[in-house]
Scaffold this motif. Structure first.
Motif, mmCIF file in Angstrom:
data_model
loop_
_atom_site.group_PDB
_atom_site.id
_atom_site.type_symbol
_atom_site.label_atom_id
_atom_site.label_comp_id
_atom_site.label_asym_id
_atom_site.label_seq_id
_atom_site.Cartn_x
_atom_site.Cartn_y
_atom_site.Cartn_z
ATOM 1 N N ALA A 114 0.801 -1.221 0.000
ATOM 2 C CA ALA A 114 0.000 0.000 0.000
ATOM 3 C C ALA A 114 0.836 1.274 0.000
ATOM 4 O O ALA A 114 0.389 2.306 -0.496
ATOM 5 N N ARG A 539 -7.310 -5.578 2.937
ATOM 6 C CA ARG A 539 -7.309 -4.353 2.118
ATOM 7 C C ARG A 539 -5.933 -3.698 2.100
ATOM 8 O O ARG A 539 -5.549 -3.091 1.087
ATOM 9 N N ASP A 542 -3.958 -5.640 -0.370
ATOM 10 C CA ASP A 542 -4.384 -5.347 -1.742
ATOM 11 C C ASP A 542 -3.985 -3.956 -2.213
ATOM 12 O O ASP A 542 -4.284 -3.575 -3.348
ATOM 13 N N SER A 544 -4.507 -0.815 -0.421
ATOM 14 C CA SER A 544 -5.223 0.343 0.121
ATOM 15 C C SER A 544 -4.527 0.818 1.394
ATOM 16 O O SER A 544 -4.191 0.003 2.263
ATOM 17 N N GLU A 545 -4.325 2.121 1.505
ATOM 18 C CA GLU A 545 -3.721 2.658 2.711
ATOM 19 C C GLU A 545 -4.655 2.439 3.896
ATOM 20 O O GLU A 545 -5.876 2.310 3.737
ATOM 21 N N THR A 548 -7.651 4.680 4.107
ATOM 22 C CA THR A 548 -8.601 4.714 2.995
ATOM 23 C C THR A 548 -10.003 4.364 3.502
ATOM 24 O O THR A 548 -10.177 3.367 4.202
ATOM 25 N N CYS A 563 -13.782 -1.022 -0.837
ATOM 26 C CA CYS A 563 -12.592 -0.195 -0.591
ATOM 27 C C CYS A 563 -11.767 -0.157 -1.872
ATOM 28 O O CYS A 563 -11.314 -1.202 -2.365
ATOM 29 N N ASP A 564 -11.576 1.041 -2.424
ATOM 30 C CA ASP A 564 -10.798 1.192 -3.663
ATOM 31 C C ASP A 564 -11.274 0.237 -4.760
ATOM 32 O O ASP A 564 -10.470 -0.448 -5.407
ATOM 33 N N ASN A 565 -12.591 0.196 -4.960
ATOM 34 C CA ASN A 565 -13.196 -0.633 -6.021
ATOM 35 C C ASN A 565 -12.949 -2.122 -5.848
ATOM 36 O O ASN A 565 -13.002 -2.882 -6.810
ATOM 37 N N ARG A 566 -12.673 -2.536 -4.612
ATOM 38 C CA ARG A 566 -12.615 -3.964 -4.305
ATOM 39 C C ARG A 566 -13.711 -4.271 -3.290
ATOM 40 O O ARG A 566 -13.838 -3.574 -2.277
#
Length: 633
Positions: A114, A539, A542, A544-545, A548, A563-566
């Motif tokens: 991330a 997340r 994957d 994401s900070e 996020t 989260c971030d389109n996941r």
């Protein structure tokens, strides 16, 4: 579409696995179909670019180096948990600042996906290994000699000697290098291309640290060594000279990163003798006078300028002196365009003539940093300031002075108001405190990430048992103090808290990374904490900070998380109605466009998995989304 089955960090890591992965990604032609490296192909690449091969080589070796490189590549064996109660407090819920509890090597490994290449500045003050400060190498990664031989590529004798100092604890140079190397290596992955790392160290390990940093960051990226006066002398009673200094090694991520200047202090401003009445700018002579400033020595700085009356004026000097202007004519002409030339009448030869001065606007003006810092607060004042913050309690020895870290912040190249500053040896929280103060002073929005293991305090109290407790309290108290002293500052003075926790999916009697034993038809009854820990860890893995935002998605009473389109689906009560709601939302909600759906395999039996896979594969949604479906353990 087919379901991808995935276990986090499932690849077997070896001493060079990450490095080989980088080579394979960027130089695939240098490997044969069996994955063997073809040295001649790489030489072709080098020779084609006329890179000269060095005939000299120098490297730092120590007992445990292969093991240190293996530790660098091993995946984390923990999960990341969020302190939801703290993070939902009004002052923290929108904060971008982070305090993370846990072993910093574990935390750094969790952060890589991330935060890779996002951190602008790293400051660390690692344990110094003076031989008397209590540093010992302790490692809870357990290997047999045979496993270490296989993974690290070493012989049985070296494996035995390494396990001897990792199992029993050691304060040797080899132990310290084995400790610091993997942390520095991963830290470099986190640095932005124009990022800088500052490392505090004393005499005992400065030589070893310089060599290991040359290897990790590249000798060409060494920017210098700041020598700082500590305000106290140590070591004289041993018969030596003693030391009154700390050292701060400075390395950049890439070559040719220019450090920024330091803000002017009150002392600096006093040096400007001539100021305008409103204090907006100072002005100084445009002429230079001296033995090296003769017309024949600097012909490009000897030219005529036009005064306000239209007359030519040369850099004339009193009798017996040589003189020239401070810079060449093109620079002068640009200064005129920028309104940086001030003309004033001055007395000369019984009359008055116009005379040019150069303006120096004081706001935003900086000075070049020196490698010798002797005029900043020393360790004694830093200790007094920390005690004052805690109402006189002496809880922590040798905190770093805030002005020192603020100076480091200022000389880091500034490219964004949202620069991330990382300290993974947080100690009492000096770096976080310095970031908050720097932001309050210049209305900045820098973010801090600080990491601290819950190590027992030497002077523990009822309220503060370990260093992490102190770090957390210090940041909170510092924020309160800044709110009082800077009432007009409305920036981020909160912080979120996370911590590493044991992987609850691992059986107690077997600490190797294996999932809990259960049949394929069992649902996993996760506690609320385990549920959110899994979501947070996934997340982050994957990309994401940690700060996020996560949006809860209601699918006919089944709660998923975006989260971030996941889209993450962890709970066990996923039903056909939830699936219909998912497909409907994909079609009707313009803002809902996930490109990846991750589900917890243990809570999705084979029938649910097949139904989900077939529905997404056959359903022609109106947005033409390409959605990856991943089953994860």
């Amino acid at each position: 579409m087919a379901i991808k089955e995935e276990t986090l960090h499932s690849n077997i890591e070896t001493v060079n696995s990450k490095q080989l992965a980088v080579l394979k990604k960027h130089f695939p032609q240098c490997f044969d179909k069996s994955g063997n490296f073809i040295q001649e192909k790489m030489l072709e690449v080098v020779n084609a670019n006329e890179v000269e091969l060095s005939k000299e080589s120098y490297t730092l070796n120590w007992l445990g180096k292969s093991y240190a490189r293996l530790l660098t590549n091993l995946p984390p064996k923990t999960l990341i948990n969020e302190d939801i109660a703290h993070n939902q407090l009004e002052q923290n819920k929108n904060s971008k600042n982070l305090l993370i509890k846990g072993d910093n090597l574990e935390v750094l490994k969790h952060m890589v996906n991330a935060y890779s290449e996002k951190v602008k500045m790293i400051y660390i003050d690692p344990p110094y290994n003076t031989g008397s400060d209590g540093f010992v190498y302790n490692d809870d990664r357990k290997f047999t000699k045979e496993q270490l031989v296989d993974l690290a590529g070493i012989d049985l004798d070296e494996a035995t000697r390494i396990l001897d100092f990792t199992d029993k604890g050691s304060s040797s140079h080899s132990a310290w290098l084995t400790f610091i190397y993997p942390r520095l290596y991963i830290a470099r992955e986190l640095l932005a291309d124009n990022g800088v790392i500052f490392i505090s160290i004393d005499d005992h390990e400065v030589s070893q640290l310089k060599l290991v940093c040359d290897e990790v960051f590249g000798e060409q990226n060494f920017s210098g060594n700041i020598v700082r006066a500590t305000g106290q002398t140590t070591g004289q009673d041993s018969g030596g000279l003693g030391s009154s200094f700390d050292y701060i090694l400075v390395y950049t991520k890439l070559q040719n990163v220019d450090l920024s200047g330091l803000p002017l202090t009150e002392h600096d401003l006093k040096r400007f003798q001539n100021k305008d009445t409103k204090g907006n700018y100072a002005f100084d002579q445009m002429r230079k006078t001296g033995s090296n400033d003769r017309r024949e020595d600097r012909p490009n700085m000897y030219y005529a300028v036009i005064d306000p009356d239209g007359n030519e004026l040369y850099p004339i000097a009193p009798a017996g002196y040589e003189s020239c202007w401070r810079f060449g004519k093109p620079t002068y002409e640009q200064l005129v365009k920028d309104d940086m030339v001030l003309w004033k009448k001055t007395k000369r030869d019984g009359g008055e003539i116009w005379w040019p001065y150069i303006k120096y606007y004081l706001e935003g003006r900086t000075k070049r940093p020196s490698p010798l810092w002797t005029d900043l607060d020393g360790n004694k004042k830093a200790a007094r300031d920390l005690r004052a913050l805690f109402d006189g309690e002496k809880l922590f020895s040798f905190p770093k002075p805030i002005p020192v870290i603020k100076n480091l912040i200022h000389i880091t190249p500034q490219s964004s108001q949202d620069d991330i500053i990382l300290d993974f040896f947080a100690g009492s929280g000096s770096t976080a405190h310095a970031v908050l103060e720097a932001n309050a002073n210049d209305n900045g929005n820098r973010q801090f990430i600080t990491v601290q293991i819950p190590e027992k305090l030497d002077n523990s109290s009822e309220d503060y048992v370990n260093i992490f407790d102190l770090t957390k309290a210090r940041i909170t108290k510092a924020a309160e103090k800044i709110r009082e002293e800077h009432p007009d500052f409305h920036g981020d003075l909160g912080f979120k808290v996370f911590e590493t926790v044991e992987d609850f999916r691992v059986e107690d009697d077997d600490k190797e990374l294996s999932l809990m034993t259960m049949t394929m038809f069992d649902d996993v009854m996760l506690t609320d904490e385990q549920y959110h820990t899994l979501l947070t860890t996934w997340r982050l893995y994957d990309g994401s900070e940690l700060t996020t935002p996560v949006q809860d998605i209601d699918l006919d009473n089944y709660i998923a998380h975006l989260c971030d389109n996941r889209l993450y689906m962890i709970a066990s009560d996923f039903s056909s109605d939830a699936l219909k709601a998912l497909l409907s939302r994909l079609d009707t909600d313009k803002e809902f466009s996930p490109n990846k759906i991750v589900f917890f395999s243990k809570n999705f039996d084979s029938v649910k998995q097949m139904e989900l896979n077939e529905a997404l594969k056959s359903y022609a949604n109106k947005k033409s989304l390409e959605i990856d479906l991943v089953g994860r353990n």
